[in-house]
Enzyme design. Structure first.
Site, PDB file in Angstrom:
ATOM      1  N   ILE A  70      15.102  44.258  22.215  1.00 59.09           N
ATOM      2  CA  ILE A  70      14.237  44.148  23.388  1.00 59.09           C
ATOM      3  C   ILE A  70      15.048  44.225  24.686  1.00 59.09           C
ATOM      4  O   ILE A  70      14.640  44.888  25.646  1.00 59.09           O
ATOM      5  CB  ILE A  70      13.419  42.837  23.284  1.00 59.09           C
ATOM      6  CG1 ILE A  70      12.406  42.976  22.135  1.00 59.09           C
ATOM      7  CG2 ILE A  70      12.711  42.502  24.598  1.00 59.09           C
ATOM      8  CD1 ILE A  70      11.752  41.681  21.690  1.00 59.09           C
TER       9      ILE A  70
ATOM     10  N   SER B 299       8.799  33.168  22.468  1.00 62.05           N
ATOM     11  CA  SER B 299       8.356  33.645  21.155  1.00 62.05           C
ATOM     12  C   SER B 299       7.023  32.999  20.807  1.00 62.05           C
ATOM     13  O   SER B 299       6.794  31.819  21.125  1.00 62.05           O
ATOM     14  CB  SER B 299       9.396  33.259  20.102  1.00 62.05           C
ATOM     15  OG  SER B 299       8.850  33.397  18.808  1.00 62.05           O
TER      16      SER B 299
ATOM     17  N   TYR C  90      14.723  27.116  16.398  1.00 62.60           N
ATOM     18  CA  TYR C  90      14.434  28.278  17.259  1.00 62.60           C
ATOM     19  C   TYR C  90      13.124  28.069  18.018  1.00 62.60           C
ATOM     20  O   TYR C  90      13.046  28.264  19.236  1.00 62.60           O
ATOM     21  CB  TYR C  90      14.354  29.522  16.371  1.00 62.60           C
ATOM     22  CG  TYR C  90      13.878  30.780  17.051  1.00 62.60           C
ATOM     23  CD1 TYR C  90      14.743  31.572  17.803  1.00 62.60           C
ATOM     24  CD2 TYR C  90      12.552  31.204  16.915  1.00 62.60           C
ATOM     25  CE1 TYR C  90      14.301  32.742  18.409  1.00 62.60           C
ATOM     26  CE2 TYR C  90      12.107  32.376  17.517  1.00 62.60           C
ATOM     27  CZ  TYR C  90      12.988  33.136  18.266  1.00 62.60           C
ATOM     28  OH  TYR C  90      12.548  34.294  18.861  1.00 62.60           O
TER      29      TYR C  90
ATOM     30  N   LYS D 200      12.255  27.806  22.075  1.00 64.37           N
ATOM     31  CA  LYS D 200      11.309  28.685  22.772  1.00 64.37           C
ATOM     32  C   LYS D 200      10.245  27.855  23.488  1.00 64.37           C
ATOM     33  O   LYS D 200       9.800  28.210  24.577  1.00 64.37           O
ATOM     34  CB  LYS D 200      10.686  29.683  21.787  1.00 64.37           C
ATOM     35  CG  LYS D 200      11.720  30.640  21.177  1.00 64.37           C
ATOM     36  CD  LYS D 200      12.275  31.581  22.239  1.00 64.37           C
ATOM     37  CE  LYS D 200      13.440  32.413  21.788  1.00 64.37           C
ATOM     38  NZ  LYS D 200      13.949  33.327  22.801  1.00 64.37           N
TER      39      LYS D 200
ATOM     40  N   THR E 217      13.694  44.587  15.416  1.00 64.51           N
ATOM     41  CA  THR E 217      14.984  44.509  16.108  1.00 64.51           C
ATOM     42  C   THR E 217      16.039  43.958  15.135  1.00 64.51           C
ATOM     43  O   THR E 217      15.677  43.369  14.103  1.00 64.51           O
ATOM     44  CB  THR E 217      14.901  43.554  17.321  1.00 64.51           C
ATOM     45  OG1 THR E 217      14.614  42.239  16.833  1.00 64.51           O
ATOM     46  CG2 THR E 217      13.840  43.981  18.317  1.00 64.51           C
TER      47      THR E 217
END
Ligand SMILES: NC(=O)c1ccc[n+]([C@@H]2O[C@H](COP(=O)([O-])OP(=O)(O)OC[C@H]3O[C@@H](n4cnc5c(N)ncnc54)[C@H](OP(=O)(O)O)[C@@H]3O)[C@@H](O)[C@H]2O)c1
Length: 312
Positions: free
Chosen positions: A51, A171, A197, A201, A230
């Site tokens: 991204i 996210s 994670y 976020k 990705t």
């Protein structure tokens, strides 16, 4: 939005995937992207792949001077050459930055020349084991939260002068998490990379909302890209990747809203929002995730204290 769209969006899969992008794109205003970024400077962290690379290329194509902030010189150089090969007149520059290290953020901010119109906090990681940086912070927290906060803070005077924009790539994973300051910092009995994670976020989104209340000259936005194909998705979520690879968005589709937030007119009065496919969306579609006001304040104090070394 039609009833049909609402049902598909509620399914998540048919919203975060590429069919969701195509459906949402029907309401995009193409004139929003027909702007010149000539004379504007953008900085994109983690610009060498996925991204971040797509955002960098799109901003360069619109005429912006783009600084690619990458931790690995070789990968950064390859990204720089790839953009120059496709856009020979692009004004792109490689900068070395390991965003997980506060000392490196300080060195970098001191040496970066000129004003900053657009900062894209894109670099992010989802490790499955707990490790700490040499400064002692859990790596997910250091990369996704502390470093971006320190960078935003250090560049603030230049963003204010430019009446700039700060865009952070969050996210959709954070939508399932209520802020937990211990889990956020890796202070848990058993580390779960996906939870760590998602916590980071969630923290990114709250910090952006807080920045928006503190600094009116700058427009702060967070966005989520849906699910894009990705390197991070392939390596960090191999099972998810093997199940969804045929429906994932392209990196360009994942990057679209970040580019739009960097260039689109009509963002006045819209600071501190969370965006998906060029539309503001709820940060708490599941009621139980709403954090207590005191936890928001503790989060701000936590990152400010950790970043104090940067200001010393
Ligand atoms: N793809 C998706 O579906 C998706 C969904 C939700 C959110 N996101 C978010 O989108 C952002 C970009 O991810 P991506 O999917 O495009 O993955 P990606 O292609 O792996 O990009 C991540 C980038 O971050 C860089 N990075 C990692 N740690 C860094 C550090 N300490 N300092 C500087 N750069 C660092 C990586 O550099 P190296 O090449 O050196 O590792 C890479 O350039 C992330 O914040 C991610 O959480 C992606």
């Amino acid at each position: 939005m039609s009833f049909f769209d609402s049902v598909l969006d509620a399914s998540v899969v048919l919203s975060f995937d590429r069919s969701g992008f195509r459906r949402h794109a029907k309401r995009f205003v193409s004139a929003d992207m027909q702007v010149s970024m000539q004379g504007k400077t953008a900085l994109v962290t983690g610009a060498n792949s996925g991204i971040g690379f797509s955002v960098s290329k799109a901003l360069a194509a619109l005429g912006a001077t783009v600084h690619l902030a990458c931790r690995d010189e070789g990968r950064g150089q390859r990204a720089l050459e790839a953009i120059r090969a496709e856009l020979p007149s692009a004004d792109v520059h490689l900068q070395k930055l390991d965003v997980s290290l506060l000392a490196d953020v300080r060195r970098f901010a001191d040496t970066l020349p000129g004003p900053v119109d657009v900062l894209v906090n894109n670099a992010g990681v989802l490790p499955d084991t707990m490790t700490r940086t040499r400064e002692g912070h859990e790596v997910t927290f250091a990369t996704n939260v502390l470093g971006p906060h320190a960078l935003t803070s250090a560049l603030m005077p230049r963003l204010v002068v430019a009446k700039g924009r700060v865009i952070t790539i969050a996210s959709g994973g954070m939508l399932t998490q209520k802020l937990n300051l211990h889990a956020l910092q890796g202070q848990v009995a058993k580390f779960d990379g996906v939870v760590a994670y998602a916590q980071t976020k969630r923290a990114e989104v709250i910090l952006s909302e807080q920045w928006a209340t503190k600094q009116a000259e700058v427009t702060f936005s967070t966005m989520h890209p849906g699910w894009a194909d990705t390197p991070a998705v392939r390596s960090s979520l191999p099972t998810f990747y093997s199940m969804t690879k045929s429906i994932l968005r392209t990196p360009e589709q994942g990057a679209d809203t970040a580019v739009w937030l960097a260039v689109a007119p009509r963002l006045a009065g819209k600071s501190g929002l969370f965006w998906f496919d060029r539309a503001p969306v709820s940060t708490h579609p599941l009621g139980f995730t709403k954090e207590a006001p005191e936890d928001r304040e503790k989060l701000w104090a936590l990152v400010e204290t950790a970043c104090a070394t940067l200001k010393a």
